[in-house]
Design a protein around this motif. Structure first.
Motif, PDB file in Angstrom:
ATOM      1  N   PRO A   1      -2.972   1.115   5.363  1.00 46.83           N
ATOM      2  CA  PRO A   1      -4.050   0.505   6.127  1.00 46.83           C
ATOM      3  C   PRO A   1      -3.625   0.195   7.564  1.00 46.83           C
ATOM      4  CG  PRO A   1      -3.012  -1.115   4.683  1.00 46.83           C
ATOM      5  CD  PRO A   1      -2.337   0.177   4.398  1.00 46.83           C
TER       6      PRO A   1
ATOM      7  N   GLU B   1     -12.683   0.132   0.727  1.00 46.33           N
ATOM      8  CA  GLU B   1     -11.416  -0.138   1.439  1.00 46.33           C
ATOM      9  C   GLU B   1     -11.195  -1.643   1.503  1.00 46.33           C
ATOM     10  OE1 GLU B   1      -9.612   2.044   3.899  1.00 46.33           O
ATOM     11  OE2 GLU B   1     -10.721   3.897   3.552  1.00 46.33           O
ATOM     12  N   THR B   2     -10.808  -2.217   0.390  1.00 49.89           N
ATOM     13  CA  THR B   2     -10.738  -3.674   0.319  1.00 49.89           C
ATOM     14  C   THR B   2      -9.331  -4.221   0.542  1.00 49.89           C
ATOM     15  OG1 THR B   2     -10.555  -3.395  -2.049  1.00 49.89           O
ATOM     16  CG2 THR B   2     -12.733  -3.942  -1.193  1.00 49.89           C
ATOM     17  N   GLU B   3      -8.392  -3.305   0.731  1.00 52.96           N
ATOM     18  CA  GLU B   3      -7.007  -3.712   0.951  1.00 52.96           C
ATOM     19  C   GLU B   3      -6.894  -4.336   2.347  1.00 52.96           C
ATOM     20  OE1 GLU B   3      -4.677  -0.115   1.223  1.00 52.96           O
ATOM     21  OE2 GLU B   3      -3.390  -0.823  -0.393  1.00 52.96           O
ATOM     22  N   GLY B   4      -6.374  -5.544   2.439  1.00 50.09           N
ATOM     23  CA  GLY B   4      -6.151  -6.093   3.771  1.00 50.09           C
ATOM     24  C   GLY B   4      -6.606  -7.521   3.933  1.00 50.09           C
TER      25      GLY B   4
ATOM     26  N   ALA C   1     -16.522  -3.713   3.446  1.00 48.62           N
ATOM     27  CA  ALA C   1     -15.266  -3.178   2.924  1.00 48.62           C
ATOM     28  C   ALA C   1     -15.467  -2.683   1.500  1.00 48.62           C
ATOM     29  CB  ALA C   1     -14.170  -4.246   2.982  1.00 48.62           C
TER      30      ALA C   1
ATOM     31  N   SER D   1       0.836  -1.199   0.000  1.00 51.97           N
ATOM     32  CA  SER D   1       0.000   0.000   0.000  1.00 51.97           C
ATOM     33  C   SER D   1       0.877   1.258   0.000  1.00 51.97           C
ATOM     34  CB  SER D   1      -0.915  -0.008   1.217  1.00 51.97           C
ATOM     35  OG  SER D   1      -1.574   1.222   1.321  1.00 51.97           O
TER      36      SER D   1
ATOM     37  N   PHE E   1     -10.011  -8.860   2.949  1.00 57.39           N
ATOM     38  CA  PHE E   1     -11.173  -7.975   3.065  1.00 57.39           C
ATOM     39  C   PHE E   1     -11.886  -7.772   1.727  1.00 57.39           C
ATOM     40  CE2 PHE E   1      -9.449  -6.673   7.225  1.00 57.39           C
ATOM     41  CZ  PHE E   1     -10.626  -6.710   7.967  1.00 57.39           C
TER      42      PHE E   1
ATOM     43  N   GLY F   1      -6.073  -3.703   7.479  1.00 60.54           N
ATOM     44  CA  GLY F   1      -7.213  -3.284   6.667  1.00 60.54           C
ATOM     45  C   GLY F   1      -8.033  -2.219   7.368  1.00 60.54           C
TER      46      GLY F   1
END
Ligand code: NAI
Length: 495
Positions: A379, A416-419, A411, A251, A405, A443
């Motif tokens: 994140p 915010e789908t990173e994680g 999410a 990220s 996520f 995340g």
């Protein structure tokens, strides 16, 4: 009863010498107290509030403001600035939601003012609470002499002596520095200086990719600063599970942060435009500012006299046993001053442990292997318990399940789908997933989701026991729930 099943008995309940409460209660204006606490940060104020709630008379010696590093130069101001970064990201990404807004710019002085308002409000609240609990605050620097006597030296040099039936040392820590990087507040800063900035630099080299380094790198990069992280070890966020650290690094790189791990730094030379940092093998980098975040050292300088009987180790940590007892009878130490995780909430727990002992109540030591960790970079990172790498290195048989996520509806809604959530269980003799040993999250809002994982690990719960409990839908917490369901051998959404 303590929640951990595998723990045996509590410490033998003995009323310690001097544990009795003063007959007069709070010694208003007097010089002898049930407890004298040196340092009014999270460790010290938690001890004084908790003792005050039990009716003990408490004196708190504080040289600056109660609230300590956490409130004035640490956790709270840092998270406030990270929130500015989050608002900036939200406005910058507003169009995706059909909300028309022009590209944001930041006025950091306004953010600084807001931070100060938040800090001041919390400071006033804490002062009010301490007053309510009849904690008496002595302004000045405390030093423990022999016989539980604490000498308080005020700013004007005048001294007062107070005595505690018990003494708690809670003087905290200060940023560590490194040779070749003298802190001048212009070219070289620590967290202390960064948190009082009213304007951000154009570029910054962050030395040390630990919790503070990653939080500052994340915040500054999101607000437009060109950031390079220089970490001496081969990876960022040492102590974190590798899968989690990898998500953060990916990220960071995507957001324009240059990450250099495994590079020693050698020094810097200020020039006409910024300063040149020398690092690695003959590499150089010109930046406006260097931010040194290489850990914090305990503030034990002149805290205890030789007569006090308190042992301080060669690194400056006050030596304590698992009950936070120092080598001097009736003298305890808590928080960043002792060699335990430097986290405000660990200081709280240690303070409560001490006060309960003084009250003669049953207690258990803090289980440092399973305290909750939260790192508020973007994140976010949150974890409790053993990492996969440490479990393998220790030869522990484990079952691991991960759920990203990306599959979580909330999410997706947040964008915010990173994680990922990663759950590590002990492997049972028949190859199933046994008690949870570690939960590692990266995340959206994971610091707010760690609570149930923390309880599960500390209760030594198994997936079979906790999988039937329902997670509300749609929430981010379903990712933890889904991972646990999958660990029972049959997943719902997770394979
Ligand atoms: P840290 O110990 O977490 O990280 C320091 C980093 O600096 C390490 O990665 C280390 O390898 C690196 N380092 C050391 N010397 C170096 C050198 N000469 N060149 C390059 N890299 C070097 O310490 P940090 O980040 O300063 O934080 C201090 C304490 O405050 C920590 O114990 C941390 O847990 C706590 N903290 C907790 C937070 C949270 O819970 N959200 C936030 C911030 C700090």
């Amino acid at each position: 009863m303590h929640p951990r099943r595998s723990l045996g008995t509590t410490q033998e309940v003995v009323r310690l010498p001097g544990a009795e409460t003063s007959d007069e209660g709070a010694a208003e204006g007097g010089s002898e107290f049930d407890i004298v606490v040196i340092g009014g940060g999270p460790g010290g104020y938690a001890a004084s509030l908790y003792a005050g709630a039990a009716g003990l008379s408490v004196a708190v010696v504080e040289k600056e403001k109660v609230g300590g590093t956490c409130l004035h130069r640490g956790c709270i101001p840092a998270k406030e600035f990270l929130e500015t970064a989050a608002v900036f990201r939200a406005v910058a990404g507003a169009k995706e939601f059909g909300v028309q807004a022009s590209q944001p710019t930041v006025e950091f002085a306004v953010s600084q003012d807001r931070k100060q308002k938040v800090v001041d409000q919390l400071h006033r609240g804490l002062q009010g609470l301490m007053k309510q609990r009849k904690n008496q605050v002595f302004a000045g620097t405390g030093q423990l002499l022999g016989g539980h006597v604490v000498e308080v030296t005020a700013e004007n040099g005048s001294t007062t002596r107070i005595t505690g039936r018990n003494v708690i040392l809670a003087a905290g820590s200060v940023p560590r520095t490194i040779p070749g990087f003298d802190v001048d507040g212009k070219y070289v800063m620590t967290s202390d200086e960064v948190l009082s900035l009213t304007a951000l630099p154009g570029s910054a080299a962050v030395i040390g990719g630990g919790a503070i380094g990653c939080e500052f790198a994340s915040m500054m990069a999101d607000l437009g600063v060109q950031v390079t992280v220089l970490e001496a070890l081969p990876k960022l966020l040492p102590g974190c599970d590798q899968d989690i650290a990898d998500v953060v690094v990916r990220s960071f790189k995507k957001r324009g942060i240059t990450v250099r791990a495994g590079v020693p730094v050698h020094g810097h030379e200020p020039g006409e435009s910024g300063t040149t940092v020398r690092f690695g093998e003959d590499e150089e980098l010109v930046v406006d500012t260097v931010i040194v975040s290489v850990g914090r050292r305990p503030l034990s300088d002149e805290l205890v006299s030789e007569d006090s009987g308190v042992t301080v180790d060669e690194r400056g940590f006050v030596v304590v046993d698992e009950w936070m007892k120092t080598s001097a009878e009736g003298v305890y130490a808590v928080g960043d001053l002792v060699a335990t995780p430097q986290l405000a909430h660990v200081g709280f727990a240690e303070a409560v442990l001490v006060i309960k002992q003084i009250l003669g109540e049953p207690v258990f030591p803090v289980n440092y292997d399973a305290v909750p960790w939260g790192i508020y970079c973007h994140p976010e990172v949150a974890f409790v318990g053993i990492t996969e790498q440490d479990a393998k290195a220790a030869g522990i048989d484990i079952v691991v399940k991960k759920d990203p996520f990306g599959g979580n509806s909330r999410a997706r809604i947040l964008g915010e789908t990173e994680g990922v959530v990663k759950v590590i269980c002990a492997k049972t003799a028949d190859g199933r997933a046994g008690p949870l040993l570690g939960v590692h999250m990266v995340g959206p809002w994971v610091t707010e989701q760690l609570g149930q994982a923390y309880l599960a690990v500390n209760w030594e719960a198994t997936p079979d026991e906790i999988a039937p409990f329902i997670q509300p839908h749609p929430t981010l917490s379903e990712t933890f729930g889904e991972t646990v369901i999958a660990l029972t051998g049959r997943g719902l959404h997770v394979g």
